[in-house]
Design an enzyme around this catalytic site. Structure first.
Site, short mmCIF file in Angstrom:
data_model
loop_
_atom_site.label_atom_id
_atom_site.label_comp_id
_atom_site.label_asym_id
_atom_site.label_seq_id
_atom_site.Cartn_x
_atom_site.Cartn_y
_atom_site.Cartn_z
N GLY A 45 -4.51 8.45 -12.20
CA GLY A 45 -3.22 8.80 -11.60
C GLY A 45 -2.73 10.21 -11.83
O GLY A 45 -1.99 10.75 -11.01
N GLU A 99 0.69 12.01 -18.22
CA GLU A 99 0.75 10.76 -17.47
C GLU A 99 1.38 10.97 -16.10
O GLU A 99 2.21 11.87 -15.93
CB GLU A 99 1.60 9.73 -18.22
CG GLU A 99 0.82 8.78 -19.10
CD GLU A 99 0.11 7.68 -18.32
OE1 GLU A 99 -0.25 7.88 -17.14
OE2 GLU A 99 -0.11 6.62 -18.91
N ASP A 100 1.02 10.13 -15.14
CA ASP A 100 1.66 10.16 -13.83
C ASP A 100 3.03 9.49 -13.87
O ASP A 100 4.01 10.03 -13.41
CB ASP A 100 0.76 9.51 -12.76
CG ASP A 100 0.28 8.11 -13.16
OD1 ASP A 100 0.53 7.68 -14.31
OD2 ASP A 100 -0.36 7.45 -12.31
N ASP A 103 6.22 3.28 -16.88
CA ASP A 103 6.99 2.17 -16.33
C ASP A 103 7.59 1.35 -17.48
O ASP A 103 8.70 1.60 -17.91
CB ASP A 103 6.06 1.35 -15.43
CG ASP A 103 6.78 0.24 -14.70
OD1 ASP A 103 7.99 0.08 -14.90
OD2 ASP A 103 6.13 -0.48 -13.92
N LYS A 131 10.25 5.42 -15.08
CA LYS A 131 11.08 4.37 -14.47
C LYS A 131 12.16 3.91 -15.43
O LYS A 131 12.15 4.21 -16.62
CB LYS A 131 10.19 3.20 -14.04
CG LYS A 131 9.40 3.49 -12.78
CD LYS A 131 8.87 2.22 -12.18
CE LYS A 131 7.96 2.53 -11.01
NZ LYS A 131 7.34 1.32 -10.48
N PHE A 152 8.63 1.06 -6.37
CA PHE A 152 7.19 1.32 -6.47
C PHE A 152 6.87 2.56 -5.64
O PHE A 152 7.31 2.69 -4.50
CB PHE A 152 6.40 0.11 -5.93
CG PHE A 152 4.94 0.26 -6.15
CD1 PHE A 152 4.37 -0.04 -7.38
CD2 PHE A 152 4.12 0.75 -5.13
CE1 PHE A 152 3.01 0.13 -7.60
CE2 PHE A 152 2.75 0.93 -5.35
CZ PHE A 152 2.21 0.62 -6.58
N VAL A 153 6.13 3.49 -6.23
CA VAL A 153 5.86 4.75 -5.54
C VAL A 153 4.36 5.03 -5.42
O VAL A 153 3.56 4.55 -6.23
CB VAL A 153 6.54 5.95 -6.25
CG1 VAL A 153 8.04 5.91 -6.07
CG2 VAL A 153 6.20 5.99 -7.73
N ASP A 159 -1.26 5.41 -6.75
CA ASP A 159 -1.89 4.57 -5.72
C ASP A 159 -1.21 3.22 -5.55
O ASP A 159 -0.51 2.74 -6.44
CB ASP A 159 -3.35 4.31 -6.07
CG ASP A 159 -3.48 3.31 -7.21
OD1 ASP A 159 -2.91 3.56 -8.29
OD2 ASP A 159 -4.12 2.26 -7.01
P1 IMP Z 1 3.30 0.90 -18.13
O1 IMP Z 1 2.37 0.53 -19.26
O2 IMP Z 1 4.10 -0.28 -17.67
O3 IMP Z 1 4.19 2.07 -18.48
O4 IMP Z 1 2.37 1.25 -16.89
C1 IMP Z 1 2.06 2.54 -16.49
C2 IMP Z 1 0.97 2.54 -15.44
O5 IMP Z 1 1.25 1.58 -14.40
C3 IMP Z 1 0.89 3.89 -14.75
O6 IMP Z 1 0.02 4.78 -15.41
C4 IMP Z 1 0.40 3.51 -13.36
O7 IMP Z 1 -0.99 3.43 -13.33
C5 IMP Z 1 0.97 2.12 -13.12
N1 IMP Z 1 2.24 2.16 -12.34
C6 IMP Z 1 3.47 1.83 -12.78
N2 IMP Z 1 4.39 2.00 -11.80
C7 IMP Z 1 3.72 2.44 -10.71
C8 IMP Z 1 4.13 2.82 -9.35
O8 IMP Z 1 5.31 2.77 -8.95
N3 IMP Z 1 3.15 3.25 -8.53
C9 IMP Z 1 1.84 3.32 -8.89
N4 IMP Z 1 1.41 3.00 -10.15
C10 IMP Z 1 2.35 2.56 -11.04
#
Ligand code: IMP
Length: 176
Positions: A45, A99-100, A103, A131, A152-153, A159
């Site tokens: 990402g 990181e992209d 969440d 987020k 969701f983006v 992706d």
């Molecule tokens: P976390 O462990 O919940 O913070 O998840 C982070 C990962 O979930 C990111 O590195 C993305 O790969 C994926 N992700 C979370 N939200 C989105 C979104 O809105 N679009 C695309 N990928 C997302």
């Protein structure tokens, strides 16, 4: 724009993204002056964000793209995640994870804990997007490009089911 079953509309333009990424790079240049950090962008990402970010980094630095491998742990620990692909020694290094999007923050928190356990001198994170959940949980991200709600983006590396990474703008899903 439609990807599979979802309709998306433009949320952050390419121009706005590049402006903000350049500001983030300047901030890192100031904060890490006199140091030689190693950046660890998390694939897939972060590839587009990392590429634009590094164009603005002027301090000496190392860059090593990494991946997160998920594997099933025991029933009690559930899904474990670990960082793979870094070739340089991370011992006593100033590490910046790229990181992209953050969440829930669970992925990032686990990686940061692992890196600290490896004897890194410092571990910080830079994420283009963050987020609401991560913000409310005070997940430790030093540099954030844009704050989002829960939408969701896709685009600019992000992706939906493998699609949409190539767009230079960021799009958000329209609720059905
Ligand atoms: P976390 O462990 O919940 O913070 O998840 C982070 C990962 O979930 C990111 O590195 C993305 O790969 C994926 N992700 C979370 N939200 C989105 C979104 O809105 N679009 C695309 N990928 C997302």
């Amino acid at each position: 724009m439609k990807i599979k079953d979802l309709e998306f509309k433009k949320a952050i333009s390419s121009t706005k993204i590049l402006e903000r990424v350049s500001e983030l790079a300047q901030q890192v240049n100031v904060d890490y002056k006199g140091k030689t950090p190693i950046f660890l962008p998390i694939l897939n990402g972060s590839f587009m964000f990392a590429s634009d970010l590094f164009k603005g980094i002027t301090i000496p630095c190392r860059i090593s793209f990494v991946k997160i491998s998920s594997y099933s742990g025991t029933a009690s620990t559930g899904q474990l995640k670990s960082l793979i692909g870094h070739e340089e020694s991370l011992f006593n290094q100033d590490i910046i994870i790229v990181e992209d999007i953050v969440d829930s923050g669970l992925t990032l928190q686990k990686i940061m804990d692992d890196l600290k356990g490896l004897g890194a001198k410092s571990v910080e994170a830079i994420s283009l997007l963050r987020k609401k959940e991560a913000r409310e949980k005070n997940v430790d991200v030093k540099y954030v490009g844009f704050d989002l709600d829960t939408e969701f983006v896709v685009g600019y590396g992000l992706d939906y089911d493998g699609l949409g990474r190539n767009h230079t703008d960021i799009y958000k899903a329209v609720p059905k």
